[in-house]
Design a protein around this motif. Structure first.
Motif, PDB file in Angstrom:
ATOM      1  N   SER A 261       0.826  -1.208   0.000  1.00 33.00           N
ATOM      2  CA  SER A 261       0.000   0.000   0.000  1.00 33.00           C
ATOM      3  C   SER A 261       0.862   1.261   0.000  1.00 33.00           C
ATOM      4  O   SER A 261       0.505   2.262  -0.613  1.00 33.00           O
ATOM      5  N   ARG A 262       1.990   1.212   0.668  1.00 38.41           N
ATOM      6  CA  ARG A 262       2.898   2.365   0.646  1.00 38.41           C
ATOM      7  C   ARG A 262       3.511   2.541  -0.742  1.00 38.41           C
ATOM      8  O   ARG A 262       3.675   3.668  -1.226  1.00 38.41           O
ATOM      9  N   LEU A 263       3.807   1.442  -1.403  1.00 38.19           N
ATOM     10  CA  LEU A 263       4.307   1.495  -2.771  1.00 38.19           C
ATOM     11  C   LEU A 263       3.237   2.072  -3.703  1.00 38.19           C
ATOM     12  O   LEU A 263       3.537   2.879  -4.584  1.00 38.19           O
ATOM     13  N   ALA A 264       1.982   1.688  -3.488  1.00 37.04           N
ATOM     14  CA  ALA A 264       0.885   2.229  -4.296  1.00 37.04           C
ATOM     15  C   ALA A 264       0.790   3.742  -4.153  1.00 37.04           C
ATOM     16  O   ALA A 264       0.603   4.456  -5.143  1.00 37.04           O
ATOM     17  N   VAL A 265       0.924   4.241  -2.920  1.00 31.96           N
ATOM     18  CA  VAL A 265       0.869   5.688  -2.705  1.00 31.96           C
ATOM     19  C   VAL A 265       2.025   6.371  -3.440  1.00 31.96           C
ATOM     20  O   VAL A 265       1.826   7.373  -4.137  1.00 31.96           O
ATOM     21  N   LEU A 266       3.223   5.835  -3.308  1.00 36.65           N
ATOM     22  CA  LEU A 266       4.382   6.424  -3.999  1.00 36.65           C
ATOM     23  C   LEU A 266       4.176   6.449  -5.508  1.00 36.65           C
ATOM     24  O   LEU A 266       4.491   7.435  -6.171  1.00 36.65           O
ATOM     25  N   ASN A 267       3.635   5.356  -6.043  1.00 36.22           N
ATOM     26  CA  ASN A 267       3.438   5.267  -7.489  1.00 36.22           C
ATOM     27  C   ASN A 267       2.214   6.025  -7.978  1.00 36.22           C
ATOM     28  O   ASN A 267       1.996   6.131  -9.178  1.00 36.22           O
TER      29      ASN A 267
END
Length: 155
Positions: free
Chosen positions: A122-128
């Protein structure tokens, strides 16, 4: 005789359990004030696609990569969506609450691994989702296990 260690996918009950989880989760998303706007135009197939993605990440069949193009495809779905931390936190909390509702395995080892992936993913999704993010077409699919992780940013 030692039994082989099951994958997280096997431990939680396979694709049937993941389909139940994502179907119920996205039913709940539709009624969630924070998440409903993000998923307002979600296709009927979305819960199944997420189940197949999670299956692959958790050690199951590689169907998501074969059909949809792997991790790069998932990242592409988040580009320019401008997701916020409050939305990310609610997504994780609601998914874990749904896992509890459906009585998925509660043992600390499994839940720790699941929470670890959900936090990371989910943190990767926010970054992307931020302006200017790009997709590495060759990014490998993350593989989550019992305390060991292999992924595009974890080598």
């Amino acid at each position: 005789m030692n039994q082989p260690v099951p994958t997280l996918y096997e431990w939680l009950g396979g694709i049937e359990a993941l389909n139940r989880l994502t179907t119920r989760f996205y039913e709940r998303v539709r009624d969630d004030a924070i998440l409903a706007p993000i998923f307002a135009h979600m296709s009927d197939e979305h819960p199944q696609h997420v189940a197949v993605f999670l299956a692959e990440v958790l050690g199951g069949p590689t169907e998501y990569s074969a059909i949809h193009g792997g991790h790069a495809h998932m990242i592409q779905q988040h580009l320019n969506r401008h997701l916020e931390q409050a939305q990310r936190r609610q997504w994780v909390a609601l998914l874990l609450d749904t896992a509890d509702e459906l009585q998925m395995p509660e043992d600390p080892e499994f839940r720790s691994a699941l929470v670890g992936y959900l936090e990371w993913g989910s943190r990767l999704a926010v970054l992307n989702s931020k302006s200017g993010a790009t997709v590495d077409a060759h990014a490998p699919m993350p593989k989550w296990g019992w305390g060991e992780v292999k992924g595009p940013y974890l080598q």
